[in-house]
Scaffold this active site. Structure first.
Site, PDB file in Angstrom:
ATOM      1  N   GLY A  46       0.841  -1.183   0.000  1.00  0.00           N
ATOM      2  CA  GLY A  46       0.000   0.000   0.000  1.00  0.00           C
ATOM      3  C   GLY A  46       0.875   1.230   0.000  1.00  0.00           C
ATOM      4  O   GLY A  46       2.043   1.170   0.399  1.00  0.00           O
ATOM      5  N   GLN A  51       2.995  10.052   1.477  1.00  0.00           N
ATOM      6  CA  GLN A  51       4.282   9.358   1.581  1.00  0.00           C
ATOM      7  C   GLN A  51       5.215   9.680   0.420  1.00  0.00           C
ATOM      8  O   GLN A  51       6.409   9.389   0.491  1.00  0.00           O
ATOM      9  CB  GLN A  51       4.074   7.839   1.620  1.00  0.00           C
ATOM     10  CG  GLN A  51       3.382   7.353   2.880  1.00  0.00           C
ATOM     11  CD  GLN A  51       3.310   5.845   2.893  1.00  0.00           C
ATOM     12  OE1 GLN A  51       2.406   5.268   2.299  1.00  0.00           O
ATOM     13  NE2 GLN A  51       4.276   5.205   3.529  1.00  0.00           N
ATOM     14  N   CYS A  91       5.716  -0.106   7.548  1.00  0.00           N
ATOM     15  CA  CYS A  91       5.396   1.105   6.795  1.00  0.00           C
ATOM     16  C   CYS A  91       6.640   1.572   6.054  1.00  0.00           C
ATOM     17  O   CYS A  91       7.714   1.635   6.645  1.00  0.00           O
ATOM     18  CB  CYS A  91       4.918   2.186   7.767  1.00  0.00           C
ATOM     19  SG  CYS A  91       4.489   3.724   6.947  1.00  0.00           S
ATOM     20  N   LEU A  92       6.483   1.906   4.777  1.00  0.00           N
ATOM     21  CA  LEU A  92       7.637   2.368   3.991  1.00  0.00           C
ATOM     22  C   LEU A  92       8.209   3.672   4.542  1.00  0.00           C
ATOM     23  O   LEU A  92       9.379   3.979   4.314  1.00  0.00           O
ATOM     24  CB  LEU A  92       7.239   2.560   2.523  1.00  0.00           C
ATOM     25  CG  LEU A  92       6.850   1.291   1.748  1.00  0.00           C
ATOM     26  CD1 LEU A  92       6.386   1.646   0.338  1.00  0.00           C
ATOM     27  CD2 LEU A  92       8.010   0.302   1.687  1.00  0.00           C
ATOM     28  N   HIS A 133      -4.695   1.356   7.254  1.00  0.00           N
ATOM     29  CA  HIS A 133      -3.340   1.905   7.448  1.00  0.00           C
ATOM     30  C   HIS A 133      -3.115   3.105   6.521  1.00  0.00           C
ATOM     31  O   HIS A 133      -2.597   4.144   6.950  1.00  0.00           O
ATOM     32  CB  HIS A 133      -2.303   0.794   7.180  1.00  0.00           C
ATOM     33  CG  HIS A 133      -0.874   1.237   7.252  1.00  0.00           C
ATOM     34  ND1 HIS A 133      -0.012   0.819   8.262  1.00  0.00           N
ATOM     35  CD2 HIS A 133      -0.136   2.057   6.460  1.00  0.00           C
ATOM     36  CE1 HIS A 133       1.185   1.384   8.064  1.00  0.00           C
ATOM     37  NE2 HIS A 133       1.136   2.137   6.983  1.00  0.00           N
ATOM     38  N   GLU A 134      -3.524   2.967   5.258  1.00  0.00           N
ATOM     39  CA  GLU A 134      -3.281   4.051   4.292  1.00  0.00           C
ATOM     40  C   GLU A 134      -4.191   5.256   4.562  1.00  0.00           C
ATOM     41  O   GLU A 134      -3.764   6.398   4.381  1.00  0.00           O
ATOM     42  CB  GLU A 134      -3.455   3.553   2.853  1.00  0.00           C
ATOM     43  CG  GLU A 134      -2.539   2.386   2.447  1.00  0.00           C
ATOM     44  CD  GLU A 134      -1.065   2.580   2.768  1.00  0.00           C
ATOM     45  OE1 GLU A 134      -0.594   3.736   2.796  1.00  0.00           O
ATOM     46  OE2 GLU A 134      -0.382   1.565   3.010  1.00  0.00           O
ATOM     47  N   HIS A 137      -2.628   7.431   6.981  1.00  0.00           N
ATOM     48  CA  HIS A 137      -1.652   8.353   6.366  1.00  0.00           C
ATOM     49  C   HIS A 137      -2.352   9.616   5.853  1.00  0.00           C
ATOM     50  O   HIS A 137      -1.813  10.715   5.970  1.00  0.00           O
ATOM     51  CB  HIS A 137      -0.928   7.698   5.190  1.00  0.00           C
ATOM     52  CG  HIS A 137       0.220   6.811   5.587  1.00  0.00           C
ATOM     53  ND1 HIS A 137       1.317   7.277   6.274  1.00  0.00           N
ATOM     54  CD2 HIS A 137       0.446   5.492   5.391  1.00  0.00           C
ATOM     55  CE1 HIS A 137       2.171   6.276   6.469  1.00  0.00           C
ATOM     56  NE2 HIS A 137       1.668   5.174   5.948  1.00  0.00           N
TER      57      HIS A 137
HETATM   58 NI    NI Z   1       2.509   3.288   5.974  1.00  0.00          NI
END
Ligand code: NI
Length: 162
Positions: A46, A51, A91-92, A133-134, A137
């Protein structure tokens, strides 16, 4: 297509609430493609626009982890949550960190696709977790904000060493 630079904690854009997307023109279409490409290259399931430095309500989700089967979800609104499930997330934007987060097991989401068309979907388990999760963000919330005090301290100590 171009690969986009992933913003990592503590980049302030990650704490900002993203704005609704209204422009579905060619530049935005390119952004969607670049986000999809970047997500796969970074081995993510995702990716949310903040991000990559764009404060708009756009997320990409790939529950099947297969190129071509990803969802482009714009201006999502979750209107039904049911069940609770605990699971490990990464998470990236927080490389090297993972943590256990409780999420709804099943959600229903209204959103627009990449062309602005309205859709409604039901997501369960892993897919529901990715979307939640996204969407966090898009609201300026990170994985570490979902951890308890002790887990958060531990994760941040680990992050500084990374
Ligand atoms: Ni993330």
């Amino acid at each position: 297509m171009a690969l986009l630079k992933i913003r990592t904690y503590p980049d302030p854009i990650l704490n900002k609430k993203a704005e609704p997307l209204t422009d579905f023109g060619p530049d935005t279409q390119r952004l969607f493609d670049d986000m999809i490409q970047t997500m796969y290259v970074e081995d993510g399931v995702g990716l949310a626009a903040p991000q990559v430095g764009i404060s708009k309500r756009i997320l990409i989700a790939s529950p099947a982890m297969k190129q071509g089967e990803e969802f482009v979800i714009v201006n999502p609104e979750v209107y039904s949550f049911s069940g609770r499930e605990s699971g490990i997330e990464g998470c990236l934007s927080l490389p090297g960190i993972s943590g256990e987060v409780v999420r709804a097991q099943k959600i229903r989401v209204r959103y627009q696709d990449r062309f602005g068309k309205a859709f409604d979907l039901e997501a369960k388990d892993f897919f529901a977790r990715i979307i939640q999760h996204e969407i966090d963000h898009l609201d300026g919330i990170l994985l570490i904000d979902r951890l308890n005090f002790h887990q958060r301290q531990e994760a941040l100590a680990q992050y500084k060493r990374f």
